[in-house]
Design an enzyme around this catalytic site. Structure first.
Site, PDB file in Angstrom:
ATOM      1  N   PRO A   2       0.831  -1.215   0.000  1.00  0.00           N
ATOM      2  CA  PRO A   2       0.000   0.000   0.000  1.00  0.00           C
ATOM      3  C   PRO A   2       0.861   1.259   0.000  1.00  0.00           C
ATOM      4  O   PRO A   2       1.813   1.361   0.768  1.00  0.00           O
ATOM      5  CB  PRO A   2      -0.782  -0.102   1.317  1.00  0.00           C
ATOM      6  CG  PRO A   2      -0.674  -1.518   1.739  1.00  0.00           C
ATOM      7  CD  PRO A   2       0.618  -2.034   1.187  1.00  0.00           C
ATOM      8  N   GLU A   3       0.562   2.169  -0.889  1.00  0.00           N
ATOM      9  CA  GLU A   3       1.241   3.463  -0.921  1.00  0.00           C
ATOM     10  C   GLU A   3       0.264   4.515  -0.406  1.00  0.00           C
ATOM     11  O   GLU A   3      -0.820   4.192   0.046  1.00  0.00           O
ATOM     12  CB  GLU A   3       1.707   3.776  -2.349  1.00  0.00           C
ATOM     13  CG  GLU A   3       2.619   2.687  -2.926  1.00  0.00           C
ATOM     14  CD  GLU A   3       3.129   2.997  -4.338  1.00  0.00           C
ATOM     15  OE1 GLU A   3       3.191   4.185  -4.686  1.00  0.00           O
ATOM     16  OE2 GLU A   3       3.466   2.057  -5.065  1.00  0.00           O
ATOM     17  N   HIS A 113      -3.704 -14.701  11.734  1.00  0.00           N
ATOM     18  CA  HIS A 113      -3.126 -13.519  11.097  1.00  0.00           C
ATOM     19  C   HIS A 113      -3.741 -12.217  11.614  1.00  0.00           C
ATOM     20  O   HIS A 113      -3.374 -11.139  11.179  1.00  0.00           O
ATOM     21  CB  HIS A 113      -3.320 -13.579   9.579  1.00  0.00           C
ATOM     22  CG  HIS A 113      -2.714 -14.804   8.955  1.00  0.00           C
ATOM     23  ND1 HIS A 113      -1.386 -15.119   9.073  1.00  0.00           N
ATOM     24  CD2 HIS A 113      -3.277 -15.788   8.214  1.00  0.00           C
ATOM     25  CE1 HIS A 113      -1.155 -16.251   8.418  1.00  0.00           C
ATOM     26  NE2 HIS A 113      -2.279 -16.678   7.895  1.00  0.00           N
ATOM     27  N   ARG A 133       1.229 -11.670   5.941  1.00  0.00           N
ATOM     28  CA  ARG A 133       2.675 -11.840   5.781  1.00  0.00           C
ATOM     29  C   ARG A 133       3.472 -11.118   6.859  1.00  0.00           C
ATOM     30  O   ARG A 133       4.685 -11.205   6.894  1.00  0.00           O
ATOM     31  CB  ARG A 133       3.103 -11.407   4.377  1.00  0.00           C
ATOM     32  CG  ARG A 133       2.585 -12.399   3.341  1.00  0.00           C
ATOM     33  CD  ARG A 133       2.720 -11.869   1.936  1.00  0.00           C
ATOM     34  NE  ARG A 133       4.106 -11.865   1.479  1.00  0.00           N
ATOM     35  CZ  ARG A 133       4.486 -11.331   0.325  1.00  0.00           C
ATOM     36  NH1 ARG A 133       3.605 -10.777  -0.471  1.00  0.00           N
ATOM     37  NH2 ARG A 133       5.741 -11.367  -0.030  1.00  0.00           N
ATOM     38  N   ARG A 172      22.471  15.439  -4.839  1.00  0.00           N
ATOM     39  CA  ARG A 172      22.224  13.995  -4.838  1.00  0.00           C
ATOM     40  C   ARG A 172      22.514  13.413  -6.211  1.00  0.00           C
ATOM     41  O   ARG A 172      21.965  13.856  -7.215  1.00  0.00           O
ATOM     42  CB  ARG A 172      20.763  13.705  -4.446  1.00  0.00           C
ATOM     43  CG  ARG A 172      20.327  14.297  -3.106  1.00  0.00           C
ATOM     44  CD  ARG A 172      20.836  13.511  -1.914  1.00  0.00           C
ATOM     45  NE  ARG A 172      20.377  12.136  -1.849  1.00  0.00           N
ATOM     46  CZ  ARG A 172      19.325  11.731  -1.148  1.00  0.00           C
ATOM     47  NH1 ARG A 172      18.591  12.606  -0.486  1.00  0.00           N
ATOM     48  NH2 ARG A 172      18.996  10.456  -1.097  1.00  0.00           N
TER      49      ARG A 172
END
Ligand SMILES: [Zn+2]
Length: 291
Positions: A2-3, A113, A133, A172
């Site tokens: 998920p972002e 879970h 997970r 950078r």
């Protein structure tokens, strides 16, 4: 994983199930690396506490408790927050992208879970944090306690502007794609939205960040905000594991231009989309539209 958009959708759907409710009990699985704060301390410190609101910071969720504590939640790869009684929730199995059978979802009962299970004094629907997970994390911050994970985050991607990215990229040598994934410059952008934003901005993922002009940085940030806002509107990306808390799939994946489209024609110019590996993550771009 998920972002920002998927975490924001989760926040919007779960906040009404948390805010204003008093926690009667918290049940957990046994101690593991999921628990930055130990289960016993979580249970003791949250019992009888009322949740004020649920905030999103980058890819984190932060539940503010009325006594000043803050509960930090990170969904990791497959973390799911949802309320009991969601009839259609599509729960993820531990093998990742496969989902449990429809029968298993209809009759969901907290399983191995389900690391957090909140029940409330009002006797209404419980709220679960399930993570097949277990790459997710939970941490309870005392009132006023600093949190290194939050402190080191850059400006939230929806609130950033070109100046933020320009300042964060000076000196950078890294590729711009990798800088976008670095949560310390701008927080919330992950692999999908970085690729999509760079396509819209017309800049290659490998471009050296420190050489980008101020206007180029502005284009990238605006493009990232455009794709993430659109993703929030369409329910997020369900390319890999993500499903919304109400169990439905997002549909942003149907609108993506480059992510995971290697070899397919660019929707703008027809050139074949390329895939390269940058910093161990894949990056996708159009060799003609992006320079
Ligand atoms: Zn193109």
């Amino acid at each position: 994983m998920p972002e920002l958009p998927e975490v924001e959708i989760t926040r919007r759907q779960i906040e009404p199930l948390l805010s204003g409710r008093t926690i009667a009990t918290l049940s957990t699985t046994k101690d593991s690396y999921f628990f930055i704060t130990k289960p016993a301390a979580l249970k003791r410190r949250l019992k009888g506490q009322r949740v004020a609101r649920l905030e999103r910071v980058g890819k984190y969720l932060l539940a503010h408790v009325e006594d000043g504590q803050r509960l930090l939640l990170h969904l990791g790869m497959t973390g799911q927050l949802f309320g009991a009684g969601v009839s259609s929730v599509r729960l993820l199995s531990s093998t990742g992208s496969a989902a449990l059978s429809p029968e298993g979802q209809q009759a969901f009962a907290p399983d191995d879970h389900t690391h957090l299970r909140f029940s409330f004094e009002d006797g209404g629907p419980e709220v679960y944090f399930r993570d097949a997970r277990k790459f997710g994390k939970v941490q309870l911050l005392a009132p006023g306690e600093r949190c290194e994970r939050l402190d080191k985050l850059g400006v939230d991607a929806l609130l950033a502007n070109g100046d933020v990215l320009h300042a964060g990229t000076r000196g950078r040598k890294a590729a711009i794609k990798n800088i976008l994934l670095d949560q310390q410059v701008v927080a919330g952008i992950g692999n999908i939205y970085a690729d999509e934003a760079l396509f819209i901005a017309g800049i290659r993922p490998r471009a050296q960040a420190g050489k980008l002009s101020r206007p180029a940085c502005e284009r990238i940030v605006r493009a990232a905000q455009q794709v993430m806002r659109r993703s929030i509107e369409t329910g997020g990306s369900s390319i890999n594991d993500y499903v919304q808390p109400d169990g439905s799939d997002g549909s942003y994946q149907d609108e993506r231009q480059v992510y995971a489209r290697e070899g397919e024609p660019c929707l703008r110019c027809g050139a074949a989309i390329k895939r390269i590996v940058l910093g161990q993550r894949s990056a996708h771009y159009c060799p003609r539209c992006q320079r």
